[in-house]
Write an enzyme that holds these catalytic residues in place. Structure first.
Site, short mmCIF file in Angstrom:
data_model
loop_
_atom_site.label_atom_id
_atom_site.label_comp_id
_atom_site.label_asym_id
_atom_site.label_seq_id
_atom_site.Cartn_x
_atom_site.Cartn_y
_atom_site.Cartn_z
N LEU A 207 76.19 6.42 33.33
CA LEU A 207 74.75 7.33 33.84
C LEU A 207 75.48 9.06 32.75
CD1 LEU A 207 74.02 6.14 37.34
CD2 LEU A 207 73.11 5.35 35.40
N ASP A 208 74.45 9.25 32.93
CA ASP A 208 74.29 11.04 31.73
C ASP A 208 74.88 11.73 32.63
OD1 ASP A 208 73.52 9.95 29.70
OD2 ASP A 208 70.88 10.75 30.35
N ARG A 209 75.85 13.35 32.78
CA ARG A 209 76.04 13.32 33.67
C ARG A 209 74.95 13.92 34.75
NH1 ARG A 209 76.99 18.60 34.13
NH2 ARG A 209 76.03 19.52 32.30
N ARG B 218 65.15 8.65 28.25
CA ARG B 218 64.01 10.28 28.37
C ARG B 218 63.22 10.15 27.08
NH1 ARG B 218 69.82 13.17 28.71
NH2 ARG B 218 68.64 14.23 28.38
#
Length: 334
Positions: free
Chosen positions: A125-127, A226
């Protein structure tokens, strides 16, 4: 110290290539420099970049002390048995070590909690994205889980708070995605020559100026949700790369943190995206296991904010958005 177990499918890689596969977004030159300065064997002797790694061995990287940005240094446990661990990752916690983060990562927290045989996560997952992450507690389990993701045998669902009122109740975005070079940060874009990408969306609730959306990625491209939402005309609130004004104004937010002015333009301190549900075949039994993570406190508070704030006409104070109300966020129901 960082430890990287070598999976069976990685056997035979050069040591610098192996490090590139385990530490995202580092160059070959950077990987060689890390090996030269920091790679050691268990007996303390130095290693060379050209060495070939072996299945089952552990690559040891000893780094000098560094000042790391503060992050949440905890994770929740959603499910655990002898084979798998499913954690609830908080927003702001990086998963892998990078040039900026070392001990302030999920990798390190798992090492502190489980030792040398720490579970290894099977996806990323993205930060800034919070939510469900599944880990294998053995090499066999890790390989099995990763293969399930590669073969699209898993089902993921996300929740996002997006700008604007999405017109359709339900639909699919099918737009190809490729990487685009822009500054120092990874940025993807819709492009006819990109990789096929599909996202199913369903609107759960609308408010003036914003929508709460359930998302199921059919494919798993980097930044897919996104990019697709921004293409739809409804970027995720708080997205610094794909917000409505483009990425350039938000480079400083990524590099030096949020200011009051940047927060007002972004709408939220972090991208309002949460990995809420994951269904996967259990490595030991083959039975499908579904695990869920509830929307975290900061996104519940965002959705409960005044309509003017969600629509971008007014801004909840910087301090109010960053201050956690209580231990579990229960004062802000959804």
């Amino acid at each position: 110290m960082l430890t990287f177990p070598v999976a069976r499918e990685q056997a035979g890689l050069r040591l610098d290539r192996f490090l590139q596969s385990r530490i995202p977004r580092i160059s070959r030159t950077r990987a060689k420099a890390i090996v030269k300065r920091c790679a050691h064997r268990a007996d303390g002797t130095k290693r060379r970049a050209s060495e070939r790694v072996k299945a089952g061995e552990t690559v040891i990287i000893v780094r000098p002390p560094m000042n790391e940005p503060p992050v949440p240094k905890h994770f929740g446990v959603l499910y655990e048995d002898e084979t798998v661990l499913v954690v609830d990752k908080p927003s702001g916690l990086p998963m892998h070590p990078t040039a900026t983060y070392h001990k302030h990562t999920l990798t390190w927290l798992l090492y502190e909690a489980y030792g040398e045989d720490a579970p290894q996560f099977a996806h990323r997952l993205d930060r800034e994205t919070s939510g469900v992450v599944v880990c294998g507690k053995s090499l066999e389990a890790e390989v099995s889980l990763k293969k399930a993701f590669e073969d699209r045998k898993t089902r993921k669902r996300y929740l996002a708070i997006v700008r604007g009122e999405v017109a359709l109740d339900e639909g699919e975005i099918a737009e190809p995605i490729r990487g685009a070079t822009e500054g120092l940060h990874v940025r993807m874009e819709i492009h006819p020559e990109g990789n096929p990408a599909r996202t199913h969306f369903r609107v759960l609730e609308r408010r003036e100026g914003a929508s709460l959306v359930s998302l199921r990625p059919i494919t798993g491209r980097q930044h897919q949700l996104r990019v697709h939402l921004a293409h739809l005309g409804h970027p995720i609130l708080g997205d610094k790369l794909y917000g409505p004004e483009g990425s350039a104004p938000f480079e400083e937010a990524i590099d030096i943190g949020l200011s009051e002015a940047l927060l007002e333009r972004l709408g939220h301190p972090r991208q309002a995206l949460h990995a809420t549900e994951l269904e996967f075949p259990h490595p030991a039994t083959g039975d499908f296991l579904a695990v869920e993570s509830l929307l975290p406190w900061d996104l519940r508070r965002l959705w409960a904010a005044p309509a003017e704030a969600l629509a971008g006409r007014a801004q909840v104070s910087f301090e109010a958005l960053l201050e956690r109300p209580d231990a579990d966020g229960s004062s802000v129901p959804l």
